[in-house]
Scaffold this motif. Structure first.
Motif, PDB file in Angstrom:
ATOM      1  N   ASN A  41      -1.203  -9.465  -1.767  1.00 48.95           N
ATOM      2  CA  ASN A  41      -0.544 -10.095  -2.905  1.00 48.95           C
ATOM      3  C   ASN A  41       0.039 -11.431  -2.500  1.00 48.95           C
ATOM      4  O   ASN A  41       0.149 -11.729  -1.313  1.00 48.95           O
ATOM      5  CB  ASN A  41       0.569  -9.196  -3.447  1.00 48.95           C
ATOM      6  CG  ASN A  41       1.721  -9.061  -2.465  1.00 48.95           C
ATOM      7  OD1 ASN A  41       2.531  -9.962  -2.292  1.00 48.95           O
ATOM      8  ND2 ASN A  41       1.787  -7.905  -1.800  1.00 48.95           N
ATOM      9  N   ASP A  63      -9.253 -10.637  -4.816  1.00 47.98           N
ATOM     10  CA  ASP A  63      -8.970  -9.263  -4.411  1.00 47.98           C
ATOM     11  C   ASP A  63      -7.495  -9.014  -4.075  1.00 47.98           C
ATOM     12  O   ASP A  63      -7.159  -7.995  -3.498  1.00 47.98           O
ATOM     13  CB  ASP A  63      -9.855  -8.887  -3.218  1.00 47.98           C
ATOM     14  CG  ASP A  63      -9.694  -9.837  -2.033  1.00 47.98           C
ATOM     15  OD1 ASP A  63      -9.140 -10.940  -2.224  1.00 47.98           O
ATOM     16  OD2 ASP A  63     -10.123  -9.481  -0.926  1.00 47.98           O
ATOM     17  N   ASP A  65      -3.280  -9.139  -5.553  1.00 52.37           N
ATOM     18  CA  ASP A  65      -2.423  -9.196  -6.739  1.00 52.37           C
ATOM     19  C   ASP A  65      -1.643 -10.501  -6.709  1.00 52.37           C
ATOM     20  O   ASP A  65      -0.914 -10.779  -5.758  1.00 52.37           O
ATOM     21  CB  ASP A  65      -1.430  -8.024  -6.751  1.00 52.37           C
ATOM     22  CG  ASP A  65      -2.089  -6.705  -7.085  1.00 52.37           C
ATOM     23  OD1 ASP A  65      -2.952  -6.691  -7.988  1.00 52.37           O
ATOM     24  OD2 ASP A  65      -1.744  -5.687  -6.449  1.00 52.37           O
ATOM     25  N   VAL A  67       1.198 -12.780  -8.584  1.00 49.66           N
ATOM     26  CA  VAL A  67       2.318 -12.742  -9.522  1.00 49.66           C
ATOM     27  C   VAL A  67       2.822 -14.166  -9.693  1.00 49.66           C
ATOM     28  O   VAL A  67       3.160 -14.832  -8.718  1.00 49.66           O
ATOM     29  CB  VAL A  67       3.466 -11.835  -9.015  1.00 49.66           C
ATOM     30  CG1 VAL A  67       4.615 -11.822 -10.023  1.00 49.66           C
ATOM     31  CG2 VAL A  67       2.968 -10.434  -8.735  1.00 49.66           C
ATOM     32  N   ILE A  79      -3.494 -11.994 -14.443  1.00 54.28           N
ATOM     33  CA  ILE A  79      -2.375 -12.358 -13.569  1.00 54.28           C
ATOM     34  C   ILE A  79      -1.101 -11.783 -14.156  1.00 54.28           C
ATOM     35  O   ILE A  79      -0.852 -11.862 -15.357  1.00 54.28           O
ATOM     36  CB  ILE A  79      -2.231 -13.899 -13.457  1.00 54.28           C
ATOM     37  CG1 ILE A  79      -3.527 -14.552 -12.961  1.00 54.28           C
ATOM     38  CG2 ILE A  79      -1.036 -14.290 -12.600  1.00 54.28           C
ATOM     39  CD1 ILE A  79      -3.941 -14.178 -11.557  1.00 54.28           C
ATOM     40  N   LYS A  80      -0.256 -11.220 -13.308  1.00 55.88           N
ATOM     41  CA  LYS A  80       1.049 -10.727 -13.741  1.00 55.88           C
ATOM     42  C   LYS A  80       2.011 -11.902 -13.833  1.00 55.88           C
ATOM     43  O   LYS A  80       2.144 -12.683 -12.893  1.00 55.88           O
ATOM     44  CB  LYS A  80       1.586  -9.684 -12.753  1.00 55.88           C
ATOM     45  CG  LYS A  80       3.021  -9.278 -12.970  1.00 55.88           C
ATOM     46  CD  LYS A  80       3.222  -8.561 -14.266  1.00 55.88           C
ATOM     47  CE  LYS A  80       4.675  -8.099 -14.401  1.00 55.88           C
ATOM     48  NZ  LYS A  80       4.965  -7.578 -15.710  1.00 55.88           N
ATOM     49  N   TYR A  91       7.551  -5.283  -9.588  1.00 52.65           N
ATOM     50  CA  TYR A  91       6.152  -5.076  -9.980  1.00 52.65           C
ATOM     51  C   TYR A  91       5.288  -4.742  -8.771  1.00 52.65           C
ATOM     52  O   TYR A  91       4.504  -3.783  -8.797  1.00 52.65           O
ATOM     53  CB  TYR A  91       5.621  -6.328 -10.687  1.00 52.65           C
ATOM     54  CG  TYR A  91       4.133  -6.305 -10.905  1.00 52.65           C
ATOM     55  CD1 TYR A  91       3.570  -5.545 -11.935  1.00 52.65           C
ATOM     56  CD2 TYR A  91       3.281  -7.025 -10.081  1.00 52.65           C
ATOM     57  CE1 TYR A  91       2.195  -5.514 -12.125  1.00 52.65           C
ATOM     58  CE2 TYR A  91       1.901  -7.004 -10.269  1.00 52.65           C
ATOM     59  CZ  TYR A  91       1.372  -6.248 -11.295  1.00 52.65           C
ATOM     60  OH  TYR A  91       0.007  -6.211 -11.477  1.00 52.65           O
ATOM     61  N   LEU A  92       5.424  -5.524  -7.698  1.00 51.84           N
ATOM     62  CA  LEU A  92       4.598  -5.274  -6.508  1.00 51.84           C
ATOM     63  C   LEU A  92       4.942  -3.935  -5.859  1.00 51.84           C
ATOM     64  O   LEU A  92       4.046  -3.226  -5.381  1.00 51.84           O
ATOM     65  CB  LEU A  92       4.745  -6.420  -5.510  1.00 51.84           C
ATOM     66  CG  LEU A  92       4.128  -7.745  -5.960  1.00 51.84           C
ATOM     67  CD1 LEU A  92       4.454  -8.859  -4.970  1.00 51.84           C
ATOM     68  CD2 LEU A  92       2.615  -7.616  -6.143  1.00 51.84           C
ATOM     69  N   LYS A  95       3.298  -1.186  -7.675  1.00 54.66           N
ATOM     70  CA  LYS A  95       1.867  -1.144  -7.382  1.00 54.66           C
ATOM     71  C   LYS A  95       1.587  -0.584  -5.987  1.00 54.66           C
ATOM     72  O   LYS A  95       0.436  -0.457  -5.587  1.00 54.66           O
ATOM     73  CB  LYS A  95       1.250  -2.534  -7.513  1.00 54.66           C
ATOM     74  CG  LYS A  95       1.259  -2.990  -8.973  1.00 54.66           C
ATOM     75  CD  LYS A  95       0.102  -3.800  -9.412  1.00 54.66           C
ATOM     76  CE  LYS A  95      -1.234  -3.252  -9.091  1.00 54.66           C
ATOM     77  NZ  LYS A  95      -2.344  -4.073  -9.503  1.00 54.66           N
ATOM     78  N   HIS A  97       2.710  -1.877  -2.945  1.00 56.37           N
ATOM     79  CA  HIS A  97       2.717  -2.839  -1.841  1.00 56.37           C
ATOM     80  C   HIS A  97       3.939  -2.613  -0.946  1.00 56.37           C
ATOM     81  O   HIS A  97       5.038  -2.353  -1.441  1.00 56.37           O
ATOM     82  CB  HIS A  97       2.719  -4.273  -2.360  1.00 56.37           C
ATOM     83  CG  HIS A  97       1.441  -4.667  -3.021  1.00 56.37           C
ATOM     84  ND1 HIS A  97       0.296  -4.939  -2.321  1.00 56.37           N
ATOM     85  CD2 HIS A  97       1.126  -4.806  -4.336  1.00 56.37           C
ATOM     86  CE1 HIS A  97      -0.671  -5.245  -3.166  1.00 56.37           C
ATOM     87  NE2 HIS A  97      -0.194  -5.164  -4.402  1.00 56.37           N
TER      88      HIS A  97
END
Length: 169
Positions: A41, A63, A65, A67, A79-80, A91-92, A95, A97
């Protein structure tokens, strides 16, 4: 969640700003790609994201994430968009991370630093001087001092030297 701030600085300590006459050093860009893929990310400001995106497609980061932090940006397909540094981290973490890479925009970096949300910093020092530039700040109002622990120092090539620090909490 471990947070790592990644930035390129000039030899005189300014936040390196890219222009067509002064593009980013390829060694620094390659290093960023390595860290983004390792973290899975990266967090970036809207203006920096728009500059990175260029002609549109996912580029080398399809590939990972991504943000984008923006208080007023509309949705960006695929895209977040987060409204604050903490929203981006939440958020991460949701997910799955374990690490968040904070990659760009002086305002974004200063927001994370000012809120005490950075565990480590990676500075790639470019072999140039910049007359007028932006600075990384931990507090814009008061004089503060944070101690750092040097974790690593290595040349990346092309005159770029990487310094990696942990922030004493």
């Amino acid at each position: 969640m471990k947070t790592i701030l990644w930035a390129t600085l000039t030899a005189n300590g300014n936040y390196a700003q890219s222009t067509p006459e002064n593009p980013p050093k390829k060694e620094a860009l390659e290093d960023f790609a390595i860290h983004a893929k390792a973290a899975g990310n990266f967090i970036v400001g809207r203006r920096t994201f728009e500059g990175m995106r260029g002609n549109g497609g996912p580029g080398p980061f399809g590939d990972v994430d991504v943000v984008v932090i923006s208080k007023n940006a509309a949705e960006i397909p695929g895209i977040k968009v987060a409204r604050s540094p903490q929203d981006a981290l939440d958020y991460l973490q949701q997910k799955g991370h374990q690490t968040a890479l904070i990659s760009g925009g002086a305002d974004i970096h200063n927001s994370f630093l000012g809120q005490g949300l950075v565990d480590e910093m990676i500075f790639n020092v470019a072999p140039c001087l910049e007359g007028k530039g932006l600075n990384l700040l931990i507090d814009k109002e008061n004089y503060q001092y944070k101690h750092l622990e040097l974790l690593d120092c290595k040349p990346l090539g092309g005159g770029v030297v990487q310094l990696r620090y942990a922030i004493d909490q």
